[in-house]
Design a protein around this motif. Sequence first.
Motif: not given
Length: 75
Positions: A64-73
Motif C-alpha cells: 500500500t505504501t509503495v503504490l501510494n508513493f507511485i501514484t503520488k508521483l
Amino acid sequence: MFAKVSRFVGEVKGELRKASWPWESDPKVKGFKKYKELVDSTVVVLIATILLAGFVSFWDFICTTVLNFITKLGH
C-alpha cells in the motif's frame, strides 16, 4: 430408504472407532492432561494463524505504501 440410512450410520460409527482421537483414551488420566495433544495442537494453530496474519498485514502495508508513493508521483 431406512435400510440405506441405517447402513450408512453403522459404517460411519465403524470408521469413527478406527480414528485416532487427539485425547488420551486411558480412563485414569483426568483433567487437562487428558486433552494435552488437543491443547498443544490448538496452541500451534493459533500461533501459526497470528504469525500468518502479521506477515500478510506487513506485506499489505508495504504494498500500500509503495503504490501510494507511485501514484503520488504522477500528480
